[in-house]
Scaffold this active site. Structure first.
Site, PDB file in Angstrom:
ATOM      1  CG  ASN A   1      -1.715   1.224   1.418  1.00 20.64           C
ATOM      2  OD1 ASN A   1      -1.764   2.071   0.527  1.00 20.64           O
ATOM      3  ND2 ASN A   1      -2.361   1.351   2.570  1.00 20.64           N
ATOM      4  CD1 TRP A   2       3.690   1.085  -2.448  1.00 22.24           C
ATOM      5  CD2 TRP A   2       3.786   1.969  -4.512  1.00 22.24           C
ATOM      6  NE1 TRP A   2       4.523   0.288  -3.222  1.00 22.24           N
ATOM      7  CE2 TRP A   2       4.594   0.806  -4.483  1.00 22.24           C
ATOM      8  CE3 TRP A   2       3.693   2.691  -5.708  1.00 22.24           C
ATOM      9  CZ2 TRP A   2       5.296   0.352  -5.598  1.00 22.24           C
ATOM     10  CZ3 TRP A   2       4.398   2.242  -6.824  1.00 22.24           C
ATOM     11  CH2 TRP A   2       5.190   1.083  -6.762  1.00 22.24           C
ATOM     12  CE  LYS A   3      -0.085   3.085   4.856  1.00 23.65           C
ATOM     13  NZ  LYS A   3       0.016   3.132   6.304  1.00 23.65           N
TER      14      LYS A   3
ATOM     15  CG  HIS B   1      -5.765   1.652   5.315  1.00 25.32           C
ATOM     16  ND1 HIS B   1      -5.323   2.575   6.225  1.00 25.32           N
ATOM     17  CD2 HIS B   1      -4.763   0.767   5.138  1.00 25.32           C
ATOM     18  CE1 HIS B   1      -4.073   2.261   6.568  1.00 25.32           C
ATOM     19  NE2 HIS B   1      -3.711   1.170   5.930  1.00 25.32           N
TER      20      HIS B   1
ATOM     21  CD  GLU C   1      -2.803   5.188   6.985  1.00 26.49           C
ATOM     22  OE1 GLU C   1      -2.793   5.241   5.745  1.00 26.49           O
ATOM     23  OE2 GLU C   1      -1.878   4.673   7.648  1.00 26.49           O
TER      24      GLU C   1
ATOM     25  CD  GLU D   1      -3.244  -2.592   7.264  1.00 23.64           C
ATOM     26  OE1 GLU D   1      -2.185  -2.870   6.687  1.00 23.64           O
ATOM     27  OE2 GLU D   1      -3.795  -1.482   7.163  1.00 23.64           O
TER      28      GLU D   1
ATOM     29  N   GLY E   1       2.760   2.073  10.908  1.00 23.50           N
ATOM     30  CA  GLY E   1       3.712   3.168  10.808  1.00 23.50           C
ATOM     31  C   GLY E   1       4.416   3.485  12.112  1.00 23.50           C
TER      32      GLY E   1
ATOM     33  CB  SER F   1       5.525  -2.091  11.897  1.00 27.53           C
ATOM     34  OG  SER F   1       5.113  -0.765  12.232  1.00 27.53           O
TER      35      SER F   1
ATOM     36  N   GLY G   1       3.020  -1.195   4.266  1.00 27.06           N
ATOM     37  CA  GLY G   1       3.043   0.230   3.951  1.00 27.06           C
ATOM     38  C   GLY G   1       4.462   0.680   3.652  1.00 27.06           C
ATOM     39  N   GLY G   2       5.101   1.303   4.644  1.00 30.70           N
ATOM     40  CA  GLY G   2       6.431   1.908   4.479  1.00 30.70           C
ATOM     41  C   GLY G   2       7.444   1.042   3.749  1.00 30.70           C
TER      42      GLY G   2
END
Ligand code: 13P
Length: 251
Positions: free
Chosen positions: A11-13, A97, A99, A169, A175, A215, A236-237
């Site tokens: 997920n590149w957000k 998600h 977010e 999640e 994150g 993470s 993610g990251g």
């Protein structure tokens, strides 16, 4: 027990211009060209979908979107529909998600509508659930997850949901560098699978892929994937760089 093919999703957000996204996708394809036993997906921002679609078409990496609106078309300024995602080359879409729940008013009811619209358009929904830090602290984890699943999957039959993917999640692990331990992840994944079994019966529960997100890195993926109910990861990251995401895909 049936074999579930692992899915590793990135997920590149809200990161990367279209040129940057295409470049990362190209680098990734080179690094994972020989990977066959794992499904892989990357979800860039909307503006990069077309460019990344050109790069990944006919490859072993699928394209996903991070959100959409459930109507097919209409006067909905700023929104994008499921058929539009399909026409941009998407096979997957992330729904609900945390977010989006936290910053953009996503509710379980909206998530339910989006899962229905995604399935109707032939997209694979990656349905996200997870508890916050305070919910875990106050021992409400299972209560919260039960509610998210019951409401999100309201009025579906098991036949509707054969392509469904669930991503667990925990919000406190996103994150933060604080991953759920493999034991914590397994405990929740087993709970979710049992919940699906009770609601929809066995074949769906058995074939359902449940991803862990929060993470995930190349140095914790193997331990997570060793758990019987962890069928992949939503990253993610660590998915933003081709090298680190490729290492995760090769767990
Ligand atoms: P991180 O891997 O950066 O913790 O993000 C997880 C996530 O939200 C994926 O959807």
């Amino acid at each position: 027990m049936m074999e579930r093919k692992p899915l590793i999703a990135g997920n590149w957000k809200m990161y990367k211009t279209s040129a940057e996204a295409a470049e990362t996708a190209k680098a990734l394809l080179n690094l994972v060209a020989d990977v066959r036993d794992v499904d892989m997906m990357i979800a860039p921002p909307f503006t990069a979908l077309a460019a990344v679609s050109e790069v990944v078409k006919n490859s072993n990496v699928g394209l996903g979107a991070q959100n959409f609106f459930w109507e097919k078309e209409g006067a909905y300024t700023g929104e994008v529909s499921a058929p539009m995602l399909v026409s941009a080359g998407c096979r997957y879409v992330i729904i609900g998600h945390s977010e989006r729940r936290q910053y953009f008013g996503e509710t379980d009811e909206r998530v339910n509508k989006k899962i229905r619209a995604a399935l109707q358009a032939g997209l694979i929904p990656v349905f996200c659930v997870g508890e916050s830090d305070s919910e875990r602290e106050s021992e409400k984890t299972f209560y919260v997850l039960d509610k998210q699943v019951q409401n999100g999957l309201k009025d579906f039959s098991s036949d509707d949901l054969t392509s469904l993917v669930i991503a667990y999640e925990p919000v406190w692990a996103i994150g933060t560098g604080k991953t759920a331990s493999s034991i914590q992840a397994q405990e929740v994944h087993a709970f979710l699978r049992t919940l699906i079994e009770k609601k929809f019966e066995n074949p769906l529960a058995n074939s359902l892929r449940i991803l862990y997100g929060g993470s995930v890195k190349s140095d914790n993926i193997a331990e997570l994937m060793a758990m019987p109910d962890v069928d992949g990861a939503l990253v993610g990251g660590a998915s933003l760089k081709a090298e680190s995401f490729a290492r995760i895909c090769r767990f």
